[in-house]
Design an enzyme around this catalytic site. Structure first.
Site, mmCIF file in Angstrom:
data_model
loop_
_atom_site.group_PDB
_atom_site.id
_atom_site.type_symbol
_atom_site.label_atom_id
_atom_site.label_comp_id
_atom_site.label_asym_id
_atom_site.label_seq_id
_atom_site.Cartn_x
_atom_site.Cartn_y
_atom_site.Cartn_z
ATOM 1 C CE1 TYR A 136 5.198 10.119 27.498
ATOM 2 C CE2 TYR A 136 4.785 10.064 25.159
ATOM 3 C CZ TYR A 136 4.445 10.499 26.422
ATOM 4 O OH TYR A 136 3.357 11.307 26.597
ATOM 5 C CE LYS A 186 7.310 23.919 34.443
ATOM 6 N NZ LYS A 186 6.399 25.051 34.639
ATOM 7 C CG ASP A 218 3.760 26.342 32.969
ATOM 8 O OD1 ASP A 218 4.633 26.505 32.082
ATOM 9 O OD2 ASP A 218 3.909 26.763 34.131
ATOM 10 C CG ASP A 242 1.138 12.243 24.033
ATOM 11 O OD1 ASP A 242 0.199 12.286 23.218
ATOM 12 O OD2 ASP A 242 1.349 11.263 24.780
ATOM 13 C CG ASP A 246 -4.465 14.308 22.153
ATOM 14 O OD1 ASP A 246 -3.964 14.139 21.018
ATOM 15 O OD2 ASP A 246 -4.938 13.371 22.834
#
Ligand code: NAD
Length: 348
Positions: A136, A186, A218, A242, A246
């Site tokens: 980001y 990852k 994942d 992020d 959620d």
């Protein structure tokens, strides 16, 4: 103790009003509030989503209680003037690098979870998301390939200091809970993640009592719905956090239930519900204010050193739910004000 109240847009002012009523009812000595414009509301009034006065108040205050930003009227503005830039600006300007999102299911809401009740009731975790780095904040842009095709790029990077400080927040949080930390990355594909994993392992030597595990992002997304009870504290980077937080919110019931804290190195923080400005229900009295009320409880606990008052708010929310208070997102018909009233009634 000065609280900066930044209601923002859409349902932000509605939910902040209820949280302030609950804080007022606690009659905490020396607690004062100052309000300022932020987001679309600030943009319309001053031409900027994070005016200098608002930023100065946020810096001066002991803690910030934030509603939400986002206004469809502003969607056509240049990116740096959009309401959402206000929250990114506050995170950066105040060095709020650690985002704490507890995901706990109130037993009364087991039916509201996207998961089967017997799976949902296991949920009791905190997701810690790094907030100042990652893809980001890396170099980004649009360019042309040699054969003239458009190409977008965003650089993902973390340095070891950034990883170490968020890893420490993860270990400290685990020490105060079940002493179980799962670091999500990852590392099988990304160099950024390999460094992340190496530094988390190094930091573990400072916290030998904590049981540390690693999981690929994942797999974590899958495990959060398959067996959420296995998680106590999760620590992860900005992008993965992020998305996973959620996801965890819907496992824990409604998006209208979950609070969050964004902290700097000295535990000064910005507290906000995880939801946005919900323009689809703004002004209709349908917003669930509990996420914001629970954010106020986190503020008392983490930034103001008032854990007993925080406990009182959380107990009152549980009692209000047990007494049947349900806003539309929880399958009921209580208005925003009636949800606030139910918490106030449970406090006394
Ligand atoms: P949203 O969270 O605002 O809404 C998603 C859905 O959840 C909507 O159907 C909404 O009605 C419902 N919802 C959200 N909060 C609720 C509550 N307290 N009670 C009941 N229902 C609730 O997400 P979105 O629609 O993707 O975004 C709307 C705007 O908010 C956008 O401009 C977005 O950029 C912004 N946003 C801001 C923040 C922030 O301020 N930190 C976070 C996320 C989104």
């Amino acid at each position: 103790m000065l609280i900066a109240l930044l209601p923002g847009d859409g349902i932000g002012p509605e939910v902040i009003t209820e949280a302030q009523r609950v804080l007022d009812a606690l009659r905490i000595d020396g607690l004062t509030f100052e309000e300022a414009l932020v987001g679309g509301a600030a943009c319309k009034a001053t031409g900027h989503p994070l005016p200098a006065d608002t930023l100065a108040l946020a810096k001066r205050a002991d803690a910030i209680l934030f509603g939400a930003v986002g206004d469809p009227d502003c969607d056509a503005l240049e990116r740096h003037l959009r309401p959402e830039q206000a929250i990114l600006g506050l995170r950066k300007e105040l060095s709020l690098f650690a985002n704490l999102r507890p995901a706990t299911l109130f037993p009364e809401l087991a039916d509201a979870s996207a998961l089967r009740p017997e799976v949902a009731t296991q949920i009791d975790m905190i997701i810690i998301r790094e907030l100042n780095g990652d893809v980001y904040f890396g170099d980004k842009g649009m360019r042309k390939t040699p054969d003239g095709k458009r190409e977008g790029y965003d650089i993902m990077s973390y340095n070891e200091d950034e990883v170490r400080r968020i890893a420490r927040v993860g270990f400290e949080t685990a020490m105060a809970r079940g002493k179980k930390l799962c670091s999500v990355d990852k590392a099988n594909v990304l160099e950024t993640s390999q460094l992340w994993r190496d530094v988390v392992i190094e930091t573990h030597t400072e916290y030998p009592e904590v049981s540390l595990s690693h999981m690929y992002v994942d797999n974590c997304a899958m495990q959060l719905v398959r067996n959420p009870g296995q998680f106590d504290v999760i620590v992860t980077g900005n992008l993965f956090g992020d998305i996973l937080s959620d996801q965890a919110s819907m496992c824990a019931g409604s998006i209208g239930m979950l609070p969050s804290a964004s902290l700097d190195a000295a535990q000064k923080g910005l507290y906000e519900p995880i939801h946005g400005s919900a323009p689809d229900i703004a002004g209709q009295g349908k917003a669930n204010p509990l996420a914001t009320i629970l954010s106020a409880a986190m503020m008392l606990r983490y930034s103001l050193g008032l854990p007993k008052h925080a406990d009182r708010i959380e107990a009152a929310v549980a009692k209000a739910l047990a007494a049947g208070a349900r806003s539309p997102d929880l399958g009921g018909s209580h208005s925003t004000r009636e949800m606030g009233d139910a918490v106030l009634a449970a406090l006394t």
